[in-house]
Design a protein around this motif. Structure first.
Motif, mmCIF file in Angstrom:
data_model
loop_
_atom_site.group_PDB
_atom_site.id
_atom_site.type_symbol
_atom_site.label_atom_id
_atom_site.label_comp_id
_atom_site.label_asym_id
_atom_site.label_seq_id
_atom_site.Cartn_x
_atom_site.Cartn_y
_atom_site.Cartn_z
ATOM 1 N N GLY A 73 0.957 3.476 -3.184
ATOM 2 C CA GLY A 73 0.406 4.778 -2.806
ATOM 3 C C GLY A 73 1.423 5.893 -2.987
ATOM 4 O O GLY A 73 1.099 6.988 -3.458
ATOM 5 N N ILE A 76 -3.890 7.932 0.092
ATOM 6 C CA ILE A 76 -3.048 8.479 -0.976
ATOM 7 C C ILE A 76 -3.292 9.980 -1.134
ATOM 8 O O ILE A 76 -2.342 10.759 -1.333
ATOM 9 C CB ILE A 76 -3.307 7.734 -2.307
ATOM 10 C CG1 ILE A 76 -2.818 6.285 -2.191
ATOM 11 C CG2 ILE A 76 -2.604 8.441 -3.467
ATOM 12 C CD1 ILE A 76 -3.162 5.411 -3.380
ATOM 13 N N THR A 113 0.830 -1.204 0.000
ATOM 14 C CA THR A 113 0.000 0.000 0.000
ATOM 15 C C THR A 113 0.868 1.259 0.000
ATOM 16 O O THR A 113 0.586 2.223 -0.721
ATOM 17 C CB THR A 113 -0.933 0.003 1.229
ATOM 18 O OG1 THR A 113 -1.806 -1.123 1.149
ATOM 19 C CG2 THR A 113 -1.759 1.281 1.293
#
Length: 409
Positions: free
Chosen positions: A97, A397, A93
C-alpha cells in the motif's frame, strides 16, 4: 477492475508464495525465505524509481527525493516477516500500500519533502522473542545486550542470524536516525480485530497502541518415573504450570474491563517423555493493553498467584521480565488529518485502539506518527485464514496517499 487494484491483488499473492505452506505462510525474520521476499519487493521499489539502502539492522529504506532534499522525510511502510503459519495481509498490506501511494505521488509530482518506504526488519517476535526490532533500532531503542542473548528454537543466536545477512550486531547503533530527518510516519495495516467489521467502518484511525509486557516463567518440580511415583509424592512441574496458566487466564479476564488481555502462548516441557513426570516447564506470557495501570495490576496479580501456587505445590518458580513497554498514543495532528481525509473522501471511519503492537509505536518516539487500519475479516490475523477485501485495502491506500500528500507537499 482498475490497474492499481489488480496490481495490488497480484503482488500480495506473489509475496504470499514466499514461505507458503499448507496452513499458512512462514517467513521468519532473517531467514532465507524472508530475504527472498525482501529482494522481490526491492525490485518493485526500484521499478517505481526509489533509491534503496539497507541499514545496520536490516531495515530496507526506499527513498523518493522531493524538491528540497534537505527537508525531513515523510515515511510510510510496515514489515514482511510473519509468525509461523501466518497470513498474507499482516504487514504486507502496509508495504505494498505504501509503495502504491508513493508511486501515485511520484506521478503527481511537485512534493517538497522526500518520501520513504521502509520494510522494517524482525517486526514479529516469533523467532527471537523480541518484537519490532528494526523500528526500535531505527529510533535508537536497540537493546543489543538482551538481543545478543536471544536464540531461536534451533539454537542459532540473534547475532549469528543477522551475520548470515551480512549484518554486525556491534554496529546496530548505526541504524539510529535523528529526529530532524523525519517529518512524520504513517503506517497502513490490517486491524487484526473485529471492531471495524462489527461497526461497518472501512477505515480505523488509531488513537493508541497497546504495548506488550512479556514474561518467561520457569517452573521447577522433580522429574520421576510415571509408574513408580505415587500421586501424593509427586512434584509435577506441568501440573503446577497448568494452574499458573489458568490463573493468568482468570486474571486477564478480570482486567478485560480495561481492555487488557493476558495470554500464555508457548510452553516447553522437560524432559518431554510420556513415562516421566515433568521436572521443568518454561512458559511465555504476553500481557497487552492501552491502560498502563491495568497492565501493572495484571502483572502484580500474576506474581501473587504464582507465589501462592509455588508455595502450595512445593515447587520452584522464577519469573523473567522480557519486556515492559508502555502503551503509546498516536500524534493528535495526524489523527485529525486522517479524519479530515476520510470525511473529504466520504469513507466510513472511526477512531480505534490497536491491541497489537506495531512499528508505529516506536517511530512515535522520533517523529509524529499515525496508523490507518483496514478491516480484518472475522478479526482473524496471524493465521492462514487472514483476509481483507481488496476494495477495503484500496480505500486504505487512497486515504494513505492523500495523508502522505498533505504531509509532504
Amino acid at each position: 477492475m482498475d490497474r492499481n487494484k489488480e496490481w495490488v491483488m497480484n503482488e500480495i499473492e506473489k509475496i504470499a508464495h514466499f514461505g507458503k505452506g499448507s496452513r499458512g505462510i512462514t517467513r521468519l525474520a532473517f531467514t532465507e525465505t524472508a530475504v527472498e521476499a525482501q529482494k522481490y519487493v526491492i525490485s518493485l521499489m526500484e521499478q517505481v524509481g526509489l533509491k534503496i539502502r539497507m541499514d545496520q539492522i536490516g531495515n530496507i529504506i526506499g527513498r523518493l527525493e522531493g524538491r528540497d532534499d534537505s527537508l525531513p522525510a515523510v515515511i510510510t511502510g510496515s514489515h514482511l516477516d510473519t509468525v509461523p503459519e501466518g497470513g498474507k495481509y499482516d504487514g504486507v498490506t502496509g508495504v505494498i500500500g505504501g509503495l502504491v501511494a508513493i508511486s501515485r505521488l511520484k506521478d503527481k509530482g511537485g512534493l517538497a519533502h522526500p518520501l520513504e518506504l521502509v520494510i522494517f526488519a524482525c517486526e514479529e517476535s516469533s523467532r527471537f522473542g523480541f518484537a519490532t526490532v528494526g523500528s526500535k533500532a531505527m529510533v535508537g531503542l536497540a537493546n543489543v545486550s538482551e538481543w545478543s542473548k536471544a536464540k531461536d528454537q534451533s539454537g542459532l543466536s540473534f547475532a549469528e542470524a543477522i551475520a548470515q545477512n551480512h549484518l554486525d550486531i556491534e554496529r546496530i547503533g548505526e541504524a539510529a536516525r535523528q529526529a530532524e530527518e523525519i517529518k512524520a510516519f504513517v503506517e497502513l495495516h490490517i486491524e487484526q480485530g473485529r471492531v471495524l467489521e462489527k461497526e461497518q467502518k472501512t477505515i480505523g484511525i488509531v488513537e493508541a497502541i497497546a504495548a506488550p509486557t512479556r514474561l518467561k516463567i520457569r517452573v521447577e518440580g522433580v522429574a520421576a518415573h510415571s509408574g513408580s511415583t505415587p500421586m501424593e509424592e509427586r512434584r509435577d512441574a506441568l501440573v503446577s504450570a497448568s494452574m499458573i496458566v489458568l490463573a493468568i487466564h482468570e486474571i486477564g479476564a478480570e482486567q478485560s474491563k480495561y481492555g487488557t488481555v493476558a495470554t500464555v502462548g508457548m510452553l516447553n516441557v522437560h524432559p518431554g517423555s510420556i513415562n516421566v513426570i515433568p521436572g521443568v516447564v518454561e512458559m511465555w506470557v504476553d500481557i497487552r493493553g492501552v491502560n498502563h495501570e491495568s497492565i501493572i495490576e495484571c502483572l502484580q496479580d500474576i506474581k501473587d498467584a504464582i507465589s501462592t501456587i509455588a508455595e502450595g505445590q512445593e515447587i520452584g518458580v522464577s519469573i523473567m521480565l522480557l519486556s515492559a513497554e508502555k502503551p503509546v498514543n498516536m500524534n493528535k495532528d495526524i489523527i485529525s488529518l486522517v479524519k479530515k481525509v476520510c470525511m473529504e473522501k466520504k469513507v466510513p471511519h472511526q477512531v480505534i485502539h490497536s491491541q497489537a503492537g506495531h512499528d508505529a509505536m516506536n517511530l512515535s518516539h522520533l517523529a509524529p506518527a499515525g496508523m490507518i487500519f483496514v478491516p480484518s475479516q472475522n478479526g482473524v490475523s496471524h493465521n492462514g485464514e487472514e483476509h481483507t477485501a481488496i476494495d477495503e485495502i484500496m480505500s486504505g491506500i487512497d486515504v494513505l496517499t492523500e495523508t502522505l500528500f498533505q504531509l509532504a507537499k
